[in-house]
Write an enzyme that holds these catalytic residues in place. Sequence first.
Site, mmCIF file in Angstrom:
data_model
loop_
_atom_site.group_PDB
_atom_site.id
_atom_site.type_symbol
_atom_site.label_atom_id
_atom_site.label_comp_id
_atom_site.label_asym_id
_atom_site.label_seq_id
_atom_site.Cartn_x
_atom_site.Cartn_y
_atom_site.Cartn_z
ATOM 1 N N TYR A 1 0.863 -1.180 0.000
ATOM 2 C CA TYR A 1 0.000 0.000 0.000
ATOM 3 C C TYR A 1 0.904 1.235 0.000
ATOM 4 O O TYR A 1 0.829 2.109 0.869
ATOM 5 C CB TYR A 1 -0.961 0.003 1.201
ATOM 6 C CG TYR A 1 -2.269 0.685 0.862
ATOM 7 C CD1 TYR A 1 -3.171 0.084 -0.006
ATOM 8 C CD2 TYR A 1 -2.588 1.934 1.380
ATOM 9 C CE1 TYR A 1 -4.359 0.715 -0.348
ATOM 10 C CE2 TYR A 1 -3.773 2.569 1.048
ATOM 11 C CZ TYR A 1 -4.656 1.947 0.187
ATOM 12 O OH TYR A 1 -5.836 2.581 -0.151
ATOM 13 N N LEU A 2 1.768 1.240 -1.001
ATOM 14 C CA LEU A 2 2.915 2.147 -1.017
ATOM 15 C C LEU A 2 2.507 3.605 -1.240
ATOM 16 O O LEU A 2 1.594 3.898 -2.002
ATOM 17 C CB LEU A 2 3.898 1.705 -2.110
ATOM 18 C CG LEU A 2 4.378 0.257 -1.976
ATOM 19 C CD1 LEU A 2 5.288 -0.113 -3.155
ATOM 20 C CD2 LEU A 2 5.102 0.032 -0.652
ATOM 21 N N HIS B 1 7.378 5.426 1.242
ATOM 22 C CA HIS B 1 8.065 4.267 0.666
ATOM 23 C C HIS B 1 8.859 4.686 -0.573
ATOM 24 O O HIS B 1 9.976 4.218 -0.802
ATOM 25 C CB HIS B 1 7.061 3.190 0.246
ATOM 26 C CG HIS B 1 6.182 2.670 1.346
ATOM 27 N ND1 HIS B 1 4.848 2.974 1.445
ATOM 28 C CD2 HIS B 1 6.453 1.853 2.399
ATOM 29 C CE1 HIS B 1 4.327 2.364 2.485
ATOM 30 N NE2 HIS B 1 5.273 1.679 3.097
ATOM 31 N N GLY C 1 12.742 3.669 7.047
ATOM 32 C CA GLY C 1 12.318 5.042 7.311
ATOM 33 C C GLY C 1 12.469 5.424 8.773
ATOM 34 O O GLY C 1 12.223 4.613 9.672
ATOM 35 N N LYS D 1 3.171 10.495 6.539
ATOM 36 C CA LYS D 1 2.501 9.564 5.623
ATOM 37 C C LYS D 1 2.548 8.161 6.203
ATOM 38 O O LYS D 1 3.570 7.739 6.746
ATOM 39 C CB LYS D 1 3.183 9.581 4.261
ATOM 40 C CG LYS D 1 2.951 10.875 3.527
ATOM 41 C CD LYS D 1 3.158 10.737 2.043
ATOM 42 C CE LYS D 1 2.979 12.081 1.371
ATOM 43 N NZ LYS D 1 1.810 12.134 0.498
HETATM 44 P P1 AMP Z 1 5.679 -0.272 6.145
HETATM 45 O O1 AMP Z 1 5.166 -0.639 4.796
HETATM 46 O O2 AMP Z 1 4.762 0.594 6.933
HETATM 47 O O3 AMP Z 1 6.210 -1.466 6.908
HETATM 48 O O4 AMP Z 1 6.959 0.644 5.880
HETATM 49 C C1 AMP Z 1 8.035 0.190 5.087
HETATM 50 C C2 AMP Z 1 9.181 1.148 5.234
HETATM 51 O O5 AMP Z 1 8.792 2.457 4.800
HETATM 52 C C3 AMP Z 1 9.656 1.310 6.696
HETATM 53 O O6 AMP Z 1 11.065 1.355 6.724
HETATM 54 C C4 AMP Z 1 9.039 2.614 7.100
HETATM 55 O O7 AMP Z 1 9.756 3.282 8.120
HETATM 56 C C5 AMP Z 1 9.095 3.394 5.796
HETATM 57 N N1 AMP Z 1 8.117 4.478 5.832
HETATM 58 C C6 AMP Z 1 6.776 4.364 6.047
HETATM 59 N N2 AMP Z 1 6.193 5.587 6.086
HETATM 60 C C7 AMP Z 1 7.192 6.491 5.898
HETATM 61 C C8 AMP Z 1 7.245 7.916 5.845
HETATM 62 N N3 AMP Z 1 6.142 8.655 5.985
HETATM 63 N N4 AMP Z 1 8.432 8.505 5.637
HETATM 64 C C9 AMP Z 1 9.566 7.748 5.499
HETATM 65 N N5 AMP Z 1 9.583 6.411 5.538
HETATM 66 C C10 AMP Z 1 8.415 5.786 5.730
#
Ligand code: AMP
Length: 280
Positions: A32-33, A37, A147, A184
């Site tokens: 759900y990028l 991401h 992130g 986000k």
């Molecule tokens: P997730 O899909 O939520 O597991 O996130 C995957 C990666 O994207 C993780 O390393 C998160 O920290 C990074 N990430 C998610 N949201 C953000 C954001 N708003 N800004 C920077 N990195 C993000």
Amino acid sequence: MKIAYTVEEVRKQVKAWRQEGLTVGLVPTMGYLHEGHASLMKKAVEQNDRVVTSVFVNPTQFGPTEDLEDYPRDFDQDCKLCDSLGVSLVFHPEPSEMYAPDFCTWVNMDVLSKTLCGKSRPIHFRGVCTVVSKLFNIVTPDRAYFGQKDAQQLAIIRRMVRDLNMDIEIVGCPIVREEDGLAKSSRNTYLNAEERKAALILSQSIFLGQKMAEEGETDAAKIKNAMVEKIQTEPLAKIDYVEVVDGLSMQPIEKIEGATLVAIAVYIGKTRLIDNFILQ
Ligand code: AMP
């Protein structure tokens, strides 16, 4: 761009790249990028010859009453974004590909995973460390991208890589926010219009705490109290935690001296959101 559903397909592709002497970057995600991401993938594409993005809603990092079933998914849209950013391979395994029915080997971390999100999500970081270790073993990347949005996760991954001598460079990337300040997150989609407005209280309290610290306040309790008071002005918000912790150990501190993480988790209605800032 290729899509792989099995560990074997990924291994075969990475082996072929290695034979050509190419470097490989990995961006682990739950799909759900969004632009958060995308910022990780852009950096990975800049710094590596080939980039693998994994899209896997990892069941072992969700507690029994959490949102595993409801977690938003849109794999076609995710692939379009990855393709447009120059990602070479998307790894999208089924849970059964990652976890055999008799799976029983876990990567557990002490200390760092017991505070902040680890308090209200006791098995979360065991699931994260285990799945990230598996992805590292499957993809064998030169670099992996995480992130700052999930600051405790980033600190834990860095520690795991150091403690277990994993030969991978961990690259941290700054928080990407909506124009109005909200960090986000795939989970922002759970918010209705009223909650979306109320959710601004997270970034507002983060910016308030950050301003106090930048203006020289070193008393952690004063920063914390000001942030708590700010969040309490929003009737739809319920605080899980507001903490000031050491940037490496994730343990609470009283006085801000070295690297410090100020992190919050707040329920807006039923949706649990997190935000943070870092002081070097
Ligand atoms: P997730 O899909 O939520 O597991 O996130 C995957 C990666 O994207 C993780 O390393 C998160 O920290 C990074 N990430 C998610 N949201 C953000 C954001 N708003 N800004 C920077 N990195 C993000």
